[in-house]
Scaffold this active site. Structure first.
Site, mmCIF file in Angstrom:
data_model
loop_
_atom_site.group_PDB
_atom_site.id
_atom_site.type_symbol
_atom_site.label_atom_id
_atom_site.label_comp_id
_atom_site.label_asym_id
_atom_site.label_seq_id
_atom_site.Cartn_x
_atom_site.Cartn_y
_atom_site.Cartn_z
ATOM 1 N N LYS A 175 -2.187 -1.471 -3.811
ATOM 2 C CA LYS A 175 -3.050 -0.296 -3.705
ATOM 3 C C LYS A 175 -2.236 0.979 -3.756
ATOM 4 O O LYS A 175 -1.231 1.059 -3.049
ATOM 5 C CB LYS A 175 -3.794 -0.377 -2.378
ATOM 6 C CG LYS A 175 -4.766 0.741 -2.119
ATOM 7 C CD LYS A 175 -5.325 0.618 -0.734
ATOM 8 C CE LYS A 175 -6.219 1.802 -0.482
ATOM 9 N NZ LYS A 175 -6.575 1.949 0.893
ATOM 10 N N SER A 181 -10.314 5.511 -4.554
ATOM 11 C CA SER A 181 -11.271 6.597 -4.723
ATOM 12 C C SER A 181 -10.836 7.626 -5.761
ATOM 13 O O SER A 181 -11.651 8.092 -6.563
ATOM 14 C CB SER A 181 -11.502 7.278 -3.376
ATOM 15 O OG SER A 181 -10.269 7.715 -2.820
ATOM 16 N N LYS A 195 0.855 -1.188 0.000
ATOM 17 C CA LYS A 195 0.000 0.000 0.000
ATOM 18 C C LYS A 195 0.889 1.236 0.000
ATOM 19 O O LYS A 195 1.731 1.398 0.886
ATOM 20 C CB LYS A 195 -0.910 -0.019 1.222
ATOM 21 C CG LYS A 195 -1.776 1.235 1.338
ATOM 22 C CD LYS A 195 -2.821 1.102 2.421
ATOM 23 C CE LYS A 195 -3.636 2.375 2.554
ATOM 24 N NZ LYS A 195 -4.660 2.266 3.593
ATOM 25 N N LYS A 237 1.131 9.997 5.607
ATOM 26 C CA LYS A 237 1.258 8.606 6.060
ATOM 27 C C LYS A 237 2.557 7.958 5.551
ATOM 28 O O LYS A 237 2.657 6.734 5.457
ATOM 29 C CB LYS A 237 0.021 7.818 5.626
ATOM 30 C CG LYS A 237 -1.278 8.386 6.201
ATOM 31 C CD LYS A 237 -2.473 7.446 6.034
ATOM 32 C CE LYS A 237 -3.718 8.008 6.732
ATOM 33 N NZ LYS A 237 -4.866 7.063 6.688
ATOM 34 N N TYR A 294 -15.230 0.742 -6.733
ATOM 35 C CA TYR A 294 -16.510 1.422 -6.515
ATOM 36 C C TYR A 294 -17.431 1.250 -7.717
ATOM 37 O O TYR A 294 -18.616 1.533 -7.629
ATOM 38 C CB TYR A 294 -16.264 2.913 -6.221
ATOM 39 C CG TYR A 294 -15.372 3.098 -5.009
ATOM 40 C CD1 TYR A 294 -15.896 2.972 -3.727
ATOM 41 C CD2 TYR A 294 -13.996 3.324 -5.143
ATOM 42 C CE1 TYR A 294 -15.084 3.080 -2.610
ATOM 43 C CE2 TYR A 294 -13.176 3.446 -4.031
ATOM 44 C CZ TYR A 294 -13.726 3.318 -2.767
ATOM 45 O OH TYR A 294 -12.919 3.410 -1.668
ATOM 46 N N ARG A 324 -10.890 9.795 1.900
ATOM 47 C CA ARG A 324 -10.780 10.439 3.214
ATOM 48 C C ARG A 324 -11.954 11.391 3.431
ATOM 49 O O ARG A 324 -12.425 11.545 4.554
ATOM 50 C CB ARG A 324 -9.415 11.106 3.363
ATOM 51 C CG ARG A 324 -8.297 10.052 3.456
ATOM 52 C CD ARG A 324 -6.899 10.630 3.586
ATOM 53 N NE ARG A 324 -5.895 9.571 3.403
ATOM 54 C CZ ARG A 324 -4.603 9.784 3.172
ATOM 55 N NH1 ARG A 324 -4.155 11.037 3.106
ATOM 56 N NH2 ARG A 324 -3.779 8.779 3.007
HETATM 57 C C1 PBG Z 1 -7.472 3.493 5.663
HETATM 58 C C2 PBG Z 1 -7.814 3.229 4.234
HETATM 59 C C3 PBG Z 1 -7.632 4.131 3.184
HETATM 60 C C4 PBG Z 1 -8.202 3.545 2.056
HETATM 61 C C5 PBG Z 1 -8.668 2.282 2.425
HETATM 62 N N1 PBG Z 1 -8.402 2.102 3.784
HETATM 63 C C6 PBG Z 1 -7.107 5.525 3.185
HETATM 64 C C7 PBG Z 1 -5.767 5.810 3.673
HETATM 65 O O1 PBG Z 1 -4.907 4.944 3.821
HETATM 66 O O2 PBG Z 1 -5.564 6.991 3.965
HETATM 67 C C8 PBG Z 1 -8.261 4.212 0.720
HETATM 68 C C9 PBG Z 1 -9.330 3.745 -0.211
HETATM 69 C C10 PBG Z 1 -9.599 4.650 -1.351
HETATM 70 O O3 PBG Z 1 -8.952 5.689 -1.567
HETATM 71 O O4 PBG Z 1 -10.514 4.316 -2.116
HETATM 72 N N2 PBG Z 1 -6.603 2.700 6.295
#
Ligand code: PBG
Length: 332
Positions: free
Chosen positions: A256, A282, A202, A225, A321, A212
């Site tokens: 991801k 997203s 990730k 992060k 989605y 978010r």
């Molecule tokens: C949180 C999480 C995130 C997503 C899935 N789980 C956001 C992040 O790590 O800030 C992102 C999913 C998306 O953007 O569709 N742990």
């Protein structure tokens, strides 16, 4: 070495592209509703569906409406739904205790779906960000996102999800050692059959922005992060993450975001031959929808093409989605 093909005109590569029938015969990859995990946002209330402005077509749903969504997904042949709670400010605390509350939104939604639509698989997210006042996936101590203390909390969160009846737990936090810790806690508490789909590779990505907003974390997040999510510059490190998570007991692994990281999907699949998933996040969804709304691209075709790309890159499935829209498009 690949055998040389006959030169033109003996070989004309356009021959196999000439008609839909011939194209279908030579197609190497397919999309089906069975490829999708559908992420849905859950909120408090009853009979509520609230649009997420940065994700046109995506809703936050109250538990009763999430059940309806699960029913619809199941009817479309979508095998799994992934729950993300939208927590208001009151549910976000320093100790993140709501994360392992047996009656939190995510656990209530899990039980309601299991009751009404027992055959759809339920996936949940393990990370503290929906419940923390900092918006981080772990505890913050003196400005540091602390690993080991966070892992203990993640274990509690995962166990409460398993108790509620989830089929697949998706640790998305990127702490070190969490897969092993969660796996052994699941085993010693009798949850032998709960799957772990590790968010193994990730990346610290700009493409999570709309998510978010959807879970109400954008306002809360302080800083970034980058001390736990991966640097987009790296590829070998993704393989080390995946190797580690598989060795600790992950059943499936995820890359991801998705489309900017297709090279990682391919490397992971080739190297480990494990069940491999991509999360079309997203921001990827929002870009396609926004351009389509402007009339700048054909949204339906861009959706299908973007999803096929994951199959071509070696993924066994996609969190997207678009799941119900694509599944509906595939019914005809
Ligand atoms: C949180 C999480 C995130 C997503 C899935 N789980 C956001 C992040 O790590 O800030 C992102 C999913 C998306 O953007 O569709 N742990």
């Amino acid at each position: 070495m690949r055998p040389t093909q006959a030169p033109f005109p003996q070989t004309r590569l356009r021959r196999t592209r000439r008609s839909p029938a011939l194209r279908a015969l030579v197609a190497q990859n397919t999309l089906s509703p069975g490829d999708f995990i559908w992420p849905v946002f859950v909120r408090e209330g009853e009979n509520v569906e609230e649009p997420v402005p940065s994700m046109p077509g995506v809703l936050r749903r109250s538990v009763d409406r999430v059940v309806e969504a699960a029913r619809e997904a199941h009817a479309l042949g979508i095998p799994a739904i992934c729950l993300f709670p939208y927590t208001d400010a009151a549910g976000r605390t320093e100790d993140c205790a709501e994360a392992w509350n047996p009656d939190n939104l995510s656990n209530r939604a899990t039980r309601a779906i299991k009751d009404a639509v027992p055959d759809i698989a339920i996936m949940t997210d393990v990370a503290l960000d929906p419940y923390s006042d900092t918006g981080h996936d772990g505890f913050v101590r003196d400005g540091e996102i602390v690993n080991d203390e966070t892992v203990q909390a993640l274990v509690r969160q995962a166990l409460s999800q398993a108790e509620a009846g989830v089929d697949i737990i998706g640790p998305s936090d990127m702490m070190d050692g969490r897969i092993g810790a969660i796996r052994s806690a699941l085993e010693s508490n009798g949850h032998h059959n709960v799957l772990l789909l590790s968010y193994a590779a990730k990346y610290a990505s700009a493409f999570y922005g709309p998510f978010r907003d959807a879970v109400g974390a954008s306002g809360a997040l302080k800083g970034d992060k980058k001390t736990y999510q991966m640097d987009p510059a790296n590829s070998d490190e993704a393989l080390r993450c995946v190797a580690r998570d598989l060795a600790e007991g992950a059943d499936m692994v995820m890359v991801k975001p998705g489309m900017p990281y297709l090279d990682i999907c391919r490397r992971v699949k080739d190297e480990f031959a494990a069940p491999t998933y991509a999360y079309q996040v997203s921001g990827e969804y929002a870009m396609i929808q926004a351009a389509a709304q402007q009339g700048w691209i054909d949204g339906e075709r861009a959706m299908a093409e973007s999803l096929m790309a994951f199959k071509r890159a070696g993924c066994d499935g996609i969190l997207t989605y678009f799941a119900p829209t694509m599944a509906r498009a595939l019914q005809v």
